[in-house]
Scaffold this active site. Structure first.
Site, mmCIF file in Angstrom:
data_model
loop_
_atom_site.group_PDB
_atom_site.id
_atom_site.type_symbol
_atom_site.label_atom_id
_atom_site.label_comp_id
_atom_site.label_asym_id
_atom_site.label_seq_id
_atom_site.Cartn_x
_atom_site.Cartn_y
_atom_site.Cartn_z
ATOM 1 N N ASP A 184 39.319 45.176 47.450
ATOM 2 C CA ASP A 184 40.503 45.940 47.827
ATOM 3 C C ASP A 184 41.667 45.353 47.051
ATOM 4 O O ASP A 184 42.193 44.303 47.410
ATOM 5 C CB ASP A 184 40.746 45.830 49.336
ATOM 6 N N TYR A 216 51.130 38.598 44.812
ATOM 7 C CA TYR A 216 49.790 39.092 44.465
ATOM 8 C C TYR A 216 49.807 39.765 43.098
ATOM 9 O O TYR A 216 50.718 40.509 42.773
ATOM 10 C CB TYR A 216 49.314 40.085 45.529
ATOM 11 N N TRP A 233 45.670 37.585 50.477
ATOM 12 C CA TRP A 233 45.057 36.262 50.527
ATOM 13 C C TRP A 233 45.885 35.212 49.797
ATOM 14 O O TRP A 233 45.562 34.037 49.827
ATOM 15 C CB TRP A 233 43.637 36.334 49.981
ATOM 16 N N THR A 254 42.625 40.903 41.668
ATOM 17 C CA THR A 254 41.507 40.306 42.401
ATOM 18 C C THR A 254 40.313 40.109 41.477
ATOM 19 O O THR A 254 40.004 40.990 40.668
ATOM 20 C CB THR A 254 41.102 41.205 43.593
ATOM 21 N N TRP A 264 37.587 36.233 50.620
ATOM 22 C CA TRP A 264 36.692 36.959 51.514
ATOM 23 C C TRP A 264 35.405 37.212 50.747
ATOM 24 O O TRP A 264 35.360 37.084 49.533
ATOM 25 C CB TRP A 264 37.317 38.254 52.034
ATOM 26 N N ASP A 300 42.051 36.607 45.389
ATOM 27 C CA ASP A 300 43.269 37.211 44.862
ATOM 28 C C ASP A 300 43.874 36.240 43.856
ATOM 29 O O ASP A 300 43.828 35.026 44.052
ATOM 30 C CB ASP A 300 44.275 37.495 45.975
#
Length: 164
Positions: free
Chosen positions: A66, A152, A143, A155, A91, A110
């Site tokens: 995501d 951010y 994250w 990812t 995650w 991230d």
């Protein structure tokens, strides 16, 4: 002629009715911005993508990703771009590789410390995701919160091991 038309219009439409119409438009616009909307449009795969293209949302490693793909934001599928650092927490997801027909545990990190890259591909894939019952157990949070610089960028998806 014009003057009589203006007077007739003024008799039919007072200032209060004009203000009421303008107010209605303003309130309607404010209410429309609070309505829910579907972000699924953003998860469309990149043109020409597929399960073997790491610049596509359909790439097999991205089954629980995501965010923005680092492969389209200056990094690779397993490393952050220059100037960004991997989040201290991550995650995980279990993704199926159609090439060798095996399942792999993937750790998603991230990349933090840089602002978002406007040309990056956004993906939202949450295959097999269960409802979030604890904030730190799903991919819907930033994250980068564990890093000093919480900005951010993108990812990455690291293969941790084979799922047995």
């Amino acid at each position: 002629m014009v003057l009589s038309g203006a007077r007739a219009s003024a008799r039919r439409h007072g200032r209060r009715s004009a203000l009421a119409k303008v107010g209605g438009f303003l309130v309607g616009g404010a209410v429309a911005t609070t309505l829910p909307f579907d972000r699924a449009f953003a998860s469309t795969p990149a043109a020409g993508g597929g399960v073997d293209d790491d610049k596509s949302c359909d790439y097999w490693r991205y089954c629980a990703l995501d965010g923005f793909l680092c492969t389209t934001a200056g990094g690779t599928k397993s490393s952050c771009p220059v100037g960004a650092e991997a989040s201290l927490v991550s995650w995980v997801g279990t993704c199926h590789n159609p090439g060798d027909k095996r399942d792999y545990m993937i750790s998603y990190y991230d990349c933090c410390g840089k602002t978002a890259f406007s040309g990056a591909q956004f993906c939202l894939r949450s295959e097999g995701e269960r409802p979030g019952y604890s904030m730190g157990l799903h991919n819907d949070i930033n994250w980068c919160m564990s890093n000093a610089n919480k900005g951010y960028h993108c990812t990455v998806a690291l293969v941790v091991g084979v799922a047995e």
